[in-house]
Design an enzyme around this catalytic site. Structure first.
Site, PDB file in Angstrom:
ATOM      1  CG  ASP A  96      -2.077  -0.864   1.114  1.00 27.13           C
ATOM      2  OD1 ASP A  96      -2.923  -0.854   2.016  1.00 27.13           O
ATOM      3  OD2 ASP A  96      -2.134  -1.583   0.093  1.00 27.13           O
ATOM      4  CG  HIS A 138      -4.966   6.652   5.250  1.00 25.62           C
ATOM      5  ND1 HIS A 138      -6.260   6.726   5.712  1.00 25.62           N
ATOM      6  CD2 HIS A 138      -5.037   6.892   3.922  1.00 25.62           C
ATOM      7  CE1 HIS A 138      -7.083   6.978   4.708  1.00 25.62           C
ATOM      8  NE2 HIS A 138      -6.375   7.087   3.610  1.00 25.62           N
ATOM      9  N   GLY A 146      -2.036   3.332   3.200  1.00 25.71           N
ATOM     10  CA  GLY A 146      -2.737   4.154   2.206  1.00 25.71           C
ATOM     11  C   GLY A 146      -1.916   5.296   1.635  1.00 25.71           C
ATOM     12  CG  ASP A 173      -8.533  12.064   1.344  1.00 22.78           C
ATOM     13  OD1 ASP A 173      -7.476  12.493   0.874  1.00 22.78           O
ATOM     14  OD2 ASP A 173      -9.011  10.942   1.053  1.00 22.78           O
ATOM     15  CG  HIS A 175      -9.606   7.229   1.053  1.00 26.22           C
ATOM     16  ND1 HIS A 175      -9.156   7.945  -0.041  1.00 26.22           N
ATOM     17  CD2 HIS A 175      -9.874   5.984   0.605  1.00 26.22           C
ATOM     18  CE1 HIS A 175      -9.132   7.149  -1.106  1.00 26.22           C
ATOM     19  NE2 HIS A 175      -9.564   5.960  -0.751  1.00 26.22           N
ATOM     20  CG  ASP A 262      -8.974  11.095  -2.436  1.00 27.47           C
ATOM     21  OD1 ASP A 262      -8.259  10.210  -1.929  1.00 27.47           O
ATOM     22  OD2 ASP A 262      -9.549  11.967  -1.762  1.00 27.47           O
ATOM     23  CE1 TYR A 301      -5.754   9.131  -4.231  1.00 23.05           C
ATOM     24  CE2 TYR A 301      -3.420   9.250  -4.793  1.00 23.05           C
ATOM     25  CZ  TYR A 301      -4.425   9.142  -3.844  1.00 23.05           C
ATOM     26  OH  TYR A 301      -4.105   9.057  -2.504  1.00 23.05           O
TER      27      TYR A 301
HETATM   28  C1  LIG Z   1      -3.345   1.878  -0.850  1.00 23.40           C
HETATM   29  N1  LIG Z   1      -4.680   2.343  -1.060  1.00 23.40           N
HETATM   30  C2  LIG Z   1      -4.982   3.682  -0.808  1.00 23.40           C
HETATM   31  C3  LIG Z   1      -4.339   4.669  -1.519  1.00 23.40           C
HETATM   32  C4  LIG Z   1      -4.650   6.006  -1.288  1.00 23.40           C
HETATM   33  C5  LIG Z   1      -5.599   6.343  -0.340  1.00 23.40           C
HETATM   34  C6  LIG Z   1      -5.949   7.772  -0.096  1.00 23.40           C
HETATM   35  O1  LIG Z   1      -5.913   8.597  -0.983  1.00 23.40           O
HETATM   36  N2  LIG Z   1      -6.297   8.139   1.152  1.00 23.40           N
HETATM   37  O2  LIG Z   1      -6.658   9.425   1.409  1.00 23.40           O
HETATM   38  C7  LIG Z   1      -6.231   5.350   0.387  1.00 23.40           C
HETATM   39  C8  LIG Z   1      -5.937   4.006   0.134  1.00 23.40           C
HETATM   40  S1  LIG Z   1      -5.592   1.422  -2.007  1.00 23.40           S
HETATM   41  O3  LIG Z   1      -5.249   0.084  -1.870  1.00 23.40           O
HETATM   42  O4  LIG Z   1      -6.977   1.774  -1.760  1.00 23.40           O
HETATM   43  C9  LIG Z   1      -5.148   1.969  -3.527  1.00 23.40           C
HETATM   44  C10 LIG Z   1      -4.114   1.505  -4.287  1.00 23.40           C
HETATM   45  C11 LIG Z   1      -3.954   2.184  -5.517  1.00 23.40           C
HETATM   46  C12 LIG Z   1      -4.856   3.197  -5.667  1.00 23.40           C
HETATM   47  C13 LIG Z   1      -4.916   4.125  -6.753  1.00 23.40           C
HETATM   48  C14 LIG Z   1      -6.023   4.901  -6.929  1.00 23.40           C
HETATM   49  C15 LIG Z   1      -6.035   5.762  -7.963  1.00 23.40           C
HETATM   50  C16 LIG Z   1      -4.955   5.849  -8.801  1.00 23.40           C
HETATM   51  C17 LIG Z   1      -3.851   5.069  -8.554  1.00 23.40           C
HETATM   52  N3  LIG Z   1      -3.858   4.211  -7.520  1.00 23.40           N
HETATM   53  S2  LIG Z   1      -5.889   3.251  -4.306  1.00 23.40           S
HETATM   54 ZN   LIG Z   2      -7.965   9.718  -0.109  1.00 24.78          ZN
END
Ligand SMILES: CN(c1ccc(C(=O)NO)cc1)S(=O)(=O)c1ccc(-c2ccccn2)s1
Ligand SMILES: [Zn+2]
Length: 366
Positions: A96, A138, A146, A173, A175, A262, A301
Site C-alpha cells: 500500500d 492514514h 494508504g 478527503d 477516505h 480524490d 489522483y
Molecule cells: C493503498 N490504497 C490507498 C491509496 C490512497 C488512499 C488515499 O488517498 N487516502 O486518502 C487510500 C488508500 S488502495 O489500496 O486503496 C489503492 C491503491 C492504488 C490506488 C490508486 C487509486 C487511484 C490511482 C492510482 N492508484 S488506491
Molecule cells: Zn484519499
C-alpha cells in the site's frame, strides 16, 4: 505585529521539495503540476514562501515509534529489485506504501513541510499556512498505510497544540482520516471531524457514525459517512450545518483542514461527484471564523484536476479572482482539451438518498 502580517499567507515550497514529492511512485509529477499552476496564476508572489526542512528523527518520533522510523529510514536505499522483507510488511511498507530509493527523504520532507507550516502559525508570522503536499492522514504510530508513510497531520497538530489550546481537525478527503482520529481519540483538546466515503470493502473501513471518541475524548470525534455520487450542493449543505454546530460547541483556537481531492469528479477513485466549488465553499466557511488555519493536501489522483482544485483554494485564501481559462505555462498542454479551471459534475446518480442524509443529520446534530 502589523495587521498586514496577520493576514499573511504562508506557502510551503522549494524546488527541491517539489522534486522530492514527485519521486513517490503513485504521485508522479502531481506536486510539480500543482505548484506550477499556482505560479502560472501569479499567486505565489502574493504569499510568504517558506522553504521546508526535513523533519528530524526526534520530531517524527513525537508521534511515531522509533522502531517504525528506524525501519523506514533503513529503506532509504531501497531499489525496485530489492526483496520486500517481513519486517517491512510488518510496518505497512512495500505494498500500500511502495518503497523507493528516496522514501525516507520524501516522508521526512513532507512531514517537515507540515511542521514548517504549523510554525508559521504558532510564530504568528501568518494567519493561514498551506502545505499542499502534506495531508497524509492514514499513517499510524507504527504503521504506514494508504500511501501515507509518516502522519504529518498528527505532527502538525501536535506542534500547534504547543501554542493553541483547542484544535479542530477537518478531513475532507474521500477516505476517512483514521490515523488522525486514532491519535486524538481520547483527548478533548483536539476535535476530529471527517467527511468521507463509508462503504463495505472501501479503504480504510473505519469512520462509522458510531465512532464518537473515548474517555475524555468522548464526543470530540465526529464522522460523517457518505455514499457514492454525492453532489456539491448536498455536501456543502451538510458541511455547513455540521461545521457551524461544531464551531459553536467546541470553540477551537486553531483549525487544520485536509483538502484531499480524490472526492472530485473524474478522480480514478470514481466515488463522489464533487467539483472544486464544494471544497471552496467549505474553505470559505472555515475562513469566516478568522482563526489560525493550516491547509493541507492529501489524496487526489487525477493530477490536473487536483492542481486546479488546490489552485482555486489558494485563490480563495488570497481573495483573488481567477480567469476560468488555464494560463499558458510549462504544463499547459496537460489541461486539454478544454483548458478550463473549473470542473463540471458528471451525471452519475447520487446514492445518498434524502432519508439517509436526514438520518445523518439527526444522529450528528441531535
Ligand atoms: C493503498 N490504497 C490507498 C491509496 C490512497 C488512499 C488515499 O488517498 N487516502 O486518502 C487510500 C488508500 S488502495 O489500496 O486503496 C489503492 C491503491 C492504488 C490506488 C490508486 C487509486 C487511484 C490511482 C492510482 N492508484 S488506491
Ligand atoms: Zn484519499
Amino acid at each position: 505585529m502589523s495587521t498586514s502580517d496577520e493576514k499573511q499567507v504562508g506557502y510551503v515550497y522549494s524546488e527541491e521539495y517539489v522534486d522530492l514529492c514527485c519521486k513517490m511512485p503513485r504521485l508522479e509529477d502531481r506536486a510539480r503540476l500543482v505548484h506550477h499552476l499556482i505560479q502560472a496564476y501569479n499567486l505565489v508572489d502574493k504569499m510568504k514562501v517558506a522553504r521546508p526542512k526535513p523533519a528530524s528523527i526526534e520530531e517524527i518520533c513525537a508521534f511515531h515509534s522509533s522502531d517504525f522510523v528506524n525501519t523506514l529510514q533503513a529503506c532509504h536505499n531501497f531499489d525496485m529489485e530489492d526483496e520486500i522483507t517481513s519486517e517491512m510488511t510488518e510496518y505497512g511498507l512495500g505494498y500500500d506504501c511502495p518503497l523507493f530509493p528516496d522514501v525516507f527523504s520524501y516522508a521526512s520532507f513532507v512531514t517537515g513541510g507540515t511542521i514548517t507550516a504549523a510554525r508559521l502559525l504558532t510564530s504568528r508570522c501568518c494567519s493561514i499556512a498551506i502545505n499542499w503536499f502534506g495531508g497524509w492522514h492514514h499513517a499510524k504510530r507504527d504503521m504506514a498505510s494508504g500511501f501515507c508513510y509518516c502522519n504529518d497531520v498528527v505532527l502538525g497538530v501536535l506542534h500547534l497544540k504547543t501554542v493553541f489550546d483547542k484544535i479542530l481537525y477537518i478531513d475532507l478527503d474521500l477516505h476517512h482520516g483514521d490515523g488522525v482520529e486514532d491519535a486524538f481519540l481520547m483527548t478533548d483538546k483536539v476535535f476530529t471531524l471527517s467527511f468521507h466515503k463509508y462503504a463495505p470493502g472501501f479503504f480504510p473501513g473505519t469512520g462509522s457514525i458510531s465512532t464518537i471518541g473515548k474517555g475524555k475524548g468522548q464526543y470530540y470525534t465526529l464522522n460523517i459517512p457518505l455514499k457514492d455520487g454525492i453532489t456539491d450542493q448536498k455536501y456543502t449543505d451538510l458541511f455547513h450545518e455540521v461545521f457551524t454546530n461544531v464551531m459553536q460547541a467546541f470553540q477551537p483556537n486553531a483549525v487544520v483542514c485536509q483538502f484531499g481531492a480524490d472526492g472530485l469528479v473524474e478522480d480514478p477513485m470514481r466515488s463522489f461527484n464533487l467539483t472544486s466549488l464544494s471544497l471552496g465553499k467549505c474553505l470559505s466557511d472555515i475562513l469566516s471564523y478568522n482563526l489560525p488555519t493550516l491547509c493541507l493536501g492529501g489524496g487526489g489522483y487525477n493530477f490536473t484536476n487536483t492542481a486546479k482544485c488546490w489552485c482555486y483554494l489558494t485563490s480563495i485564501i488570497l481573495e483573488q479572482k481567477l480567469d476560468t481559462q488555464i494560463p499558458e505555462h510549462q504544463f499547459f498542454d496537460r489541461y486539454g482539451p478544454d483548458f478550463e479551471l473549473f470542473l463540471s459534475p458528471s451525471n452519475r446518480s447520487d446514492t445518498n438518498e434524502s432519508s439517509y442524509v436526514k438520518e445523518i443529520r439527526e444522529k450528528t446534530l441531535g
